[in-house]
Design a protein around this motif. Structure first.
Motif, short mmCIF file in Angstrom:
data_model
loop_
_atom_site.label_atom_id
_atom_site.label_comp_id
_atom_site.label_asym_id
_atom_site.label_seq_id
_atom_site.Cartn_x
_atom_site.Cartn_y
_atom_site.Cartn_z
N ASP A 185 -44.69 78.40 54.69
CA ASP A 185 -45.54 79.18 53.80
C ASP A 185 -45.55 80.67 54.13
N GLN A 186 -45.01 81.07 55.26
CA GLN A 186 -44.92 82.49 55.60
C GLN A 186 -43.49 83.02 55.48
N ASN A 187 -42.58 82.16 55.03
CA ASN A 187 -41.19 82.57 54.85
C ASN A 187 -41.00 83.22 53.49
N SER A 188 -39.95 83.99 53.35
CA SER A 188 -39.64 84.65 52.08
C SER A 188 -39.39 83.63 50.98
N ILE A 189 -39.89 83.95 49.80
CA ILE A 189 -39.65 83.13 48.61
C ILE A 189 -38.93 84.01 47.60
N TYR A 199 -27.49 68.01 47.29
CA TYR A 199 -27.44 66.58 47.60
C TYR A 199 -26.07 66.22 48.20
N ALA A 200 -25.01 66.70 47.57
CA ALA A 200 -23.65 66.40 48.03
C ALA A 200 -23.42 66.95 49.44
N LEU A 201 -24.06 68.06 49.76
CA LEU A 201 -23.91 68.68 51.08
C LEU A 201 -24.89 68.11 52.10
N GLY A 202 -25.78 67.23 51.66
CA GLY A 202 -26.76 66.63 52.57
C GLY A 202 -27.92 67.57 52.88
N ILE A 203 -28.17 68.53 52.02
CA ILE A 203 -29.27 69.48 52.23
C ILE A 203 -30.52 68.94 51.55
N GLU A 204 -31.57 68.78 52.31
CA GLU A 204 -32.82 68.22 51.79
C GLU A 204 -33.70 69.30 51.15
N ASN A 205 -34.89 68.88 50.78
CA ASN A 205 -35.93 69.77 50.24
C ASN A 205 -35.52 70.43 48.92
N SER A 206 -35.05 69.61 47.99
CA SER A 206 -34.79 70.05 46.62
C SER A 206 -35.84 69.42 45.72
N TYR A 207 -36.50 70.23 44.92
CA TYR A 207 -37.59 69.74 44.08
C TYR A 207 -37.33 70.14 42.63
N LEU A 208 -37.28 69.15 41.74
CA LEU A 208 -37.08 69.40 40.32
C LEU A 208 -38.21 68.84 39.46
N PHE A 209 -38.68 67.64 39.76
CA PHE A 209 -39.77 67.01 39.02
C PHE A 209 -40.99 66.91 39.92
N LEU A 243 -26.01 81.18 43.03
CA LEU A 243 -25.72 79.79 43.39
C LEU A 243 -25.73 79.59 44.90
N MET A 244 -25.05 80.47 45.62
CA MET A 244 -25.00 80.33 47.08
C MET A 244 -26.38 80.47 47.71
N LEU A 245 -27.16 81.42 47.23
CA LEU A 245 -28.52 81.60 47.74
C LEU A 245 -29.33 80.33 47.53
N ALA A 246 -29.27 79.78 46.32
CA ALA A 246 -30.06 78.59 46.00
C ALA A 246 -29.55 77.35 46.72
N ILE A 247 -28.25 77.17 46.76
CA ILE A 247 -27.69 75.97 47.40
C ILE A 247 -27.96 75.98 48.90
N LEU A 248 -27.87 77.13 49.54
CA LEU A 248 -28.02 77.19 50.99
C LEU A 248 -29.43 77.52 51.46
N SER A 249 -30.37 77.60 50.53
CA SER A 249 -31.76 77.90 50.91
C SER A 249 -32.38 76.72 51.67
N ASP A 250 -33.42 77.00 52.42
CA ASP A 250 -34.12 75.94 53.15
C ASP A 250 -34.86 75.00 52.20
N VAL A 251 -35.38 75.56 51.11
CA VAL A 251 -36.09 74.80 50.09
C VAL A 251 -35.63 75.29 48.73
#
Length: 124
Positions: free
Chosen positions: A37-41, A106-116, A80-88
């Motif tokens: 919650d204190q990280n850049s968004i 998902y294909a890269l195994g990166i968690e914390n993706s929220y759509l719904f 795309l790179m910013l979004a794909i490689l972001s922490d969330v």
């Protein structure tokens, strides 16, 4: 887009407005439990709804760490790179751009993706 979200709400109980309006409490409810919650968004946007960015910028919790990617430096590949490689990643489920990002993460195994999003009975 709204029709798709309305159907998703009827069928699966997802919040039909949160993924278009991005209320500050939704963003906080995602990043706070992750200790971010204190990280850049950063918001990548096509600029269709400037009210969302203005509202998040003005929020007392999110505003200090929130910024949009300026159009002058925005480029599809960089965004795309910013979004794909972001922490969330918090995306719009009716956006093909967001869906592609979530699939790549998902294909890269990166968690914390929220759509719904679903709200609890108390609205949180």
């Amino acid at each position: 887009g709204k029709r798709v979200l309305r159907r998703a709400h009827e069928k699966f109980g997802v919040d039909s407005s949160a993924s278009l309006e991005y209320p500050a409490d939704l963003i906080s409810s995602i990043v706070a439990p992750l200790g971010m919650d204190q990280n850049s968004i950063f918001m990548i946007t096509d600029g269709q709804d400037k009210n969302v960015a203005a509202r998040l910028s003005a929020d007392s919790n999110i505003g200090p760490v929130f910024q949009t990617i300026p159009k002058e430096i925005s480029a599809v590949k960089g965004d795309l790179m910013l979004a794909i490689l972001s922490d969330v990643f918090i995306g719009n489920p009716v956006s093909t751009f967001s869906l592609y990002i979530a699939q790549a993460r998902y294909a890269l195994g990166i968690e914390n993706s929220y759509l719904f999003y679903r709200r609890d009975e108390d609205g949180s």
